[in-house]
Design a protein around this motif. Structure first.
Motif, PDB file in Angstrom:
ATOM      1  N   MET A  19       0.835  -1.206   0.000  1.00 22.64           N
ATOM      2  CA  MET A  19       0.000   0.000   0.000  1.00 22.64           C
ATOM      3  C   MET A  19       0.864   1.249   0.000  1.00 22.64           C
ATOM      4  O   MET A  19       0.612   2.181  -0.761  1.00 22.64           O
ATOM      5  N   ARG A  20       1.860   1.268   0.855  1.00 20.27           N
ATOM      6  CA  ARG A  20       2.762   2.435   0.912  1.00 20.27           C
ATOM      7  C   ARG A  20       3.469   2.642  -0.426  1.00 20.27           C
ATOM      8  O   ARG A  20       3.601   3.762  -0.894  1.00 20.27           O
ATOM      9  N   LYS A  21       3.929   1.547  -1.008  1.00 12.83           N
ATOM     10  CA  LYS A  21       4.651   1.624  -2.281  1.00 12.83           C
ATOM     11  C   LYS A  21       3.778   2.222  -3.379  1.00 12.83           C
ATOM     12  O   LYS A  21       4.271   2.957  -4.238  1.00 12.83           O
ATOM     13  N   HIS A  22       2.480   1.925  -3.338  1.00 13.03           N
ATOM     14  CA  HIS A  22       1.583   2.361  -4.408  1.00 13.03           C
ATOM     15  C   HIS A  22       0.655   3.506  -3.996  1.00 13.03           C
ATOM     16  O   HIS A  22      -0.258   3.862  -4.741  1.00 13.03           O
ATOM     17  N   GLY A  23       0.882   4.078  -2.819  1.00 11.89           N
ATOM     18  CA  GLY A  23       0.123   5.248  -2.397  1.00 11.89           C
ATOM     19  C   GLY A  23      -1.324   4.979  -1.999  1.00 11.89           C
ATOM     20  O   GLY A  23      -2.152   5.883  -2.048  1.00 11.89           O
ATOM     21  N   VAL A  24      -1.635   3.756  -1.609  1.00  9.24           N
ATOM     22  CA  VAL A  24      -2.986   3.433  -1.153  1.00  9.24           C
ATOM     23  C   VAL A  24      -3.083   3.792   0.325  1.00  9.24           C
ATOM     24  O   VAL A  24      -2.231   3.395   1.118  1.00  9.24           O
ATOM     25  N   GLN A  25      -4.109   4.534   0.698  1.00  6.54           N
ATOM     26  CA  GLN A  25      -4.193   5.063   2.064  1.00  6.54           C
ATOM     27  C   GLN A  25      -5.256   4.437   2.944  1.00  6.54           C
ATOM     28  O   GLN A  25      -5.287   4.689   4.134  1.00  6.54           O
ATOM     29  N   ARG A  26      -6.155   3.624   2.401  1.00  5.36           N
ATOM     30  CA  ARG A  26      -7.273   3.112   3.210  1.00  5.36           C
ATOM     31  C   ARG A  26      -7.213   1.594   3.313  1.00  5.36           C
ATOM     32  O   ARG A  26      -7.088   0.898   2.308  1.00  5.36           O
ATOM     33  N   LEU A  27      -7.351   1.093   4.551  1.00  7.48           N
ATOM     34  CA  LEU A  27      -7.253  -0.341   4.840  1.00  7.48           C
ATOM     35  C   LEU A  27      -8.426  -0.764   5.711  1.00  7.48           C
ATOM     36  O   LEU A  27      -8.723  -0.122   6.719  1.00  7.48           O
ATOM     37  N   VAL A  28      -9.080  -1.851   5.320  1.00  8.05           N
ATOM     38  CA  VAL A  28     -10.159  -2.446   6.099  1.00  8.05           C
ATOM     39  C   VAL A  28      -9.724  -3.872   6.430  1.00  8.05           C
ATOM     40  O   VAL A  28      -9.368  -4.635   5.529  1.00  8.05           O
ATOM     41  N   VAL A  29      -9.731  -4.214   7.715  1.00  6.93           N
ATOM     42  CA  VAL A  29      -9.230  -5.517   8.155  1.00  6.93           C
ATOM     43  C   VAL A  29     -10.293  -6.240   8.967  1.00  6.93           C
ATOM     44  O   VAL A  29     -10.860  -5.680   9.907  1.00  6.93           O
ATOM     45  N   GLN A  30     -10.532  -7.504   8.624  1.00  9.66           N
ATOM     46  CA  GLN A  30     -11.392  -8.340   9.446  1.00  9.66           C
ATOM     47  C   GLN A  30     -10.516  -9.034  10.479  1.00  9.66           C
ATOM     48  O   GLN A  30      -9.584  -9.749  10.155  1.00  9.66           O
ATOM     49  N   SER A  31     -10.816  -8.789  11.722  1.00  8.82           N
ATOM     50  CA  SER A  31     -10.093  -9.375  12.843  1.00  8.82           C
ATOM     51  C   SER A  31     -11.041 -10.347  13.542  1.00  8.82           C
ATOM     52  O   SER A  31     -11.763 -11.087  12.879  1.00  8.82           O
ATOM     53  N   SER A  32     -11.074 -10.319  14.849  1.00  4.57           N
ATOM     54  CA  SER A  32     -11.946 -11.205  15.611  1.00  4.57           C
ATOM     55  C   SER A  32     -12.390 -10.528  16.899  1.00  4.57           C
ATOM     56  O   SER A  32     -11.572  -9.901  17.585  1.00  4.57           O
ATOM     57  N   TYR A  33     -13.646 -10.680  17.211  1.00  3.68           N
ATOM     58  CA  TYR A  33     -14.127 -10.207  18.498  1.00  3.68           C
ATOM     59  C   TYR A  33     -13.371 -10.952  19.591  1.00  3.68           C
ATOM     60  O   TYR A  33     -13.107 -12.143  19.482  1.00  3.68           O
TER      61      TYR A  33
END
Length: 144
Positions: A44-58
């Motif tokens: 993401m940093r290399k390509h300038g992407v700024q938004r990340l959505v991550v599925q984690s766990s309760y």
């Protein structure tokens, strides 16, 4: 990643958790969540992407203390390696410097659902289960 505005990460081990705990994984590394998320953030940093959505766990991070006793027991006895990696993954996301959303769904089911799950920024829950389809809808919404 070139040209993307957001990345959604849903990494995990799909094998039977009891088998994984006592015999290890057949093909997926135990650190798939943290290492994979680190790799995604680097790209993401290399390509300038700024938004990340991550599925984690309760029950990870800020919701750790909100787990029911039975779930705490299951996490510590059966899911311990996966939960430890998920804890690391969440810290990697929080330290990443990108704009992020972490979704912590409760027990996932295969039920058919057309609704968005109950949402809380404080770890509140209505039920301890949620349909995978509902989580997918939320992840897409969070990415928009």
């Amino acid at each position: 990643m070139t040209g993307q505005q957001v990345v959604i990460v849903t990494l995990g081990i799909s094998e039977n958790p009891i088998r994984v705990r006592f015999f290890g994984t057949a093909s997926t590394l135990n650190n798939v969540r943290s290492a994979g998320t680190r790799n995604v953030i680097t790209a993401m940093r290399k390509h300038g992407v700024q938004r990340l959505v991550v599925q984690s766990s309760y029950g990870v991070g800020e919701t750790r203390g909100l787990l029911r006793f039975v779930d705490q027991l299951f996490f510590s006895l059966i899911l311990k390696p996966q939960i430890e990696d998920t804890e690391i993954q969440e810290q990697v996301v929080r330290d990443s410097g990108v704009d992020w959303v972490i979704a912590q769904p409760v027990h996932l089911t295969d039920e058919d659902s057309s609704t968005i799950p109950f949402l809380s920024t404080k770890g509140e829950t209505r039920l301890m289960k949620v349909a995978r389809k509902s989580v997918a809808r939320f992840l897409a919404l969070a990415a928009s």
